[in-house]
Design an enzyme around this catalytic site. Structure first.
Site, PDB file in Angstrom:
ATOM      1  N   ARG A  53      -6.868   9.232  -0.692  1.00 14.70           N
ATOM      2  CA  ARG A  53      -5.895   8.528   0.151  1.00 14.70           C
ATOM      3  C   ARG A  53      -5.918   9.141   1.549  1.00 14.70           C
ATOM      4  O   ARG A  53      -5.312  10.194   1.783  1.00 14.70           O
ATOM      5  CB  ARG A  53      -4.489   8.631  -0.448  1.00 14.70           C
ATOM      6  CG  ARG A  53      -4.347   7.980  -1.816  1.00 14.70           C
ATOM      7  CD  ARG A  53      -2.952   8.206  -2.365  1.00 14.70           C
ATOM      8  NE  ARG A  53      -2.754   7.550  -3.650  1.00 14.70           N
ATOM      9  CZ  ARG A  53      -1.642   7.621  -4.372  1.00 14.70           C
ATOM     10  NH1 ARG A  53      -0.620   8.359  -3.923  1.00 14.70           N
ATOM     11  NH2 ARG A  53      -1.538   6.994  -5.530  1.00 14.70           N
ATOM     12  N   ASP A  55      -5.141   9.619   5.545  1.00 21.00           N
ATOM     13  CA  ASP A  55      -3.934   9.476   6.352  1.00 21.00           C
ATOM     14  C   ASP A  55      -4.121   8.460   7.470  1.00 21.00           C
ATOM     15  O   ASP A  55      -5.228   7.992   7.735  1.00 21.00           O
ATOM     16  CB  ASP A  55      -3.556  10.824   6.972  1.00 21.00           C
ATOM     17  CG  ASP A  55      -3.040  11.816   5.949  1.00 21.00           C
ATOM     18  OD1 ASP A  55      -2.572  11.395   4.882  1.00 21.00           O
ATOM     19  OD2 ASP A  55      -3.110  13.037   6.230  1.00 21.00           O
ATOM     20  N   TYR A 114     -16.124  15.298   3.497  1.00 19.83           N
ATOM     21  CA  TYR A 114     -15.513  14.893   4.764  1.00 19.83           C
ATOM     22  C   TYR A 114     -16.370  15.382   5.928  1.00 19.83           C
ATOM     23  O   TYR A 114     -17.008  16.435   5.848  1.00 19.83           O
ATOM     24  CB  TYR A 114     -14.107  15.486   4.912  1.00 19.83           C
ATOM     25  CG  TYR A 114     -13.045  14.770   4.098  1.00 19.83           C
ATOM     26  CD1 TYR A 114     -12.332  13.700   4.632  1.00 19.83           C
ATOM     27  CD2 TYR A 114     -12.763  15.158   2.795  1.00 19.83           C
ATOM     28  CE1 TYR A 114     -11.365  13.049   3.899  1.00 19.83           C
ATOM     29  CE2 TYR A 114     -11.791  14.515   2.049  1.00 19.83           C
ATOM     30  CZ  TYR A 114     -11.095  13.460   2.607  1.00 19.83           C
ATOM     31  OH  TYR A 114     -10.144  12.811   1.870  1.00 19.83           O
ATOM     32  N   ARG A 205      -8.152  19.097   8.408  1.00 19.27           N
ATOM     33  CA  ARG A 205      -7.686  19.129   9.792  1.00 19.27           C
ATOM     34  C   ARG A 205      -7.135  20.502  10.167  1.00 19.27           C
ATOM     35  O   ARG A 205      -7.262  20.946  11.321  1.00 19.27           O
ATOM     36  CB  ARG A 205      -6.638  18.046  10.018  1.00 19.27           C
ATOM     37  CG  ARG A 205      -7.224  16.628   9.995  1.00 19.27           C
ATOM     38  CD  ARG A 205      -6.127  15.572   9.949  1.00 19.27           C
ATOM     39  NE  ARG A 205      -5.196  15.722  11.042  1.00 19.27           N
ATOM     40  CZ  ARG A 205      -3.976  15.176  11.059  1.00 19.27           C
ATOM     41  NH1 ARG A 205      -3.558  14.448  10.028  1.00 19.27           N
ATOM     42  NH2 ARG A 205      -3.191  15.337  12.090  1.00 19.27           N
TER      43      ARG A 205
END
Length: 262
Positions: A53, A55, A114, A205
């Site tokens: 999921r 953001d 990622y 992040r």
């Protein structure tokens, strides 16, 4: 009910994230709306399940979801029909494949990958606006790699997760951090590649924001190890913005799309 796996690409800029929400646009909602044009089950509220999921503002180049449909489809025709009904949303189904009933996009996954894109240059970005994080000055890639090395392996990543993270445990195994550097017109692009079975909320992040401080010379590489050991969110560097982050791939024991890990 036949089950189909979908390989999905999207620009997260106009969405409030992957997950369907009642009052805001979502990637999941866009795909389910397209499916509702093709399948009675989705017209009556059936849902898809995804590997991750993302953001608000985060992009996807290798998201995977599965859908249970009420009739058999030729996979190519299914992807073509979905892409037709997804217009003009910036979402594309790259491939659809028929999978066994025990395949689950989330629970069958063995890794998520990622990529975070960071551009360093003085002039504003134009073509990449909304798709990268921009800083003004070049970064020390050797120092960032030295700092990143402290994060590889099994650790308590409390420092690098959001206070709103719903994961039952902060302990995760980070299998890879690879940082590449590329020359671009009047600047440099840095790409942070991370691979793990699963990630905590805002973990990528938080790590990239911290490593940027190392690359800028504000942190010594050893401070990353100290921050990790602190197990304290206050010890983390700044959390970088979402627009440079991409869910680039999902790994399974047997790749349903037959394209390997990439």
């Amino acid at each position: 009910m036949p089950r189909y796996a979908l390989l999905i690409e999207y620009d997260g800029s106009p969405f409030a994230g992957w997950q369907a929400q009642a009052d805001q646009p979502s990637v999941q909602g866009a795909i389910e709306s397209a499916l509702a044009r093709l399948d009675a089950g989705f017209a009556n509220g059936a849902r898809i399940a995804a590997a991750g999921r993302t953001d608000s503002g985060v992009h996807g180049t290798g998201q995977v979801a599965h859908a249970d449909l009420q009739r058999e489809w030729d996979p190519f025709r299914l992807s073509e029909a979905l892409n037709w009904h997804l217009k003009p949303a910036p979402v594309a189904v790259l491939a659809a494949v028929r999978v066994d009933d025990d395949f689950h996009a989330r629970f069958s996954a063995t890794e998520r990958r990622y990529v975070f894109r960071l551009i360093a240059r003085r002039a504003p970005v134009t073509h990449e606006r909304g798709r990268v994080w921009q800083v003004l000055n070049p970064l020390d890639i050797t120092a960032m790699r030295d700092g990143a090395a402290h994060l590889i392996g099994l650790h308590d990543f409390t420092t690098f997760r959001s206070t709103m993270c719903q994961s039952a445990s902060p302990v995760k195994t980070l299998d890879q951090i690879r940082i590449d550097e590329h020359e671009i017109p009047q600047g440099r692009e840095y790409r942070f590649h991370m691979r793990a079975r699963s990630f905590l909320h805002n973990q990528v992040r938080s790590i990239v924001g911290t490593l940027e401080r190392v690359g800028a010379g504000s942190w010594a590489p050893e401070r990353v190890a100290e921050a990790l050991a602190a197990k304290d969110r206050a010890a983390c560097g700044p959390v970088c913005p979402p627009q440079g982050l991409y869910l680039s791939g999902v790994g399974y024991p047997q790749d349903p799309f037959g394209i390997g890990r990439g």
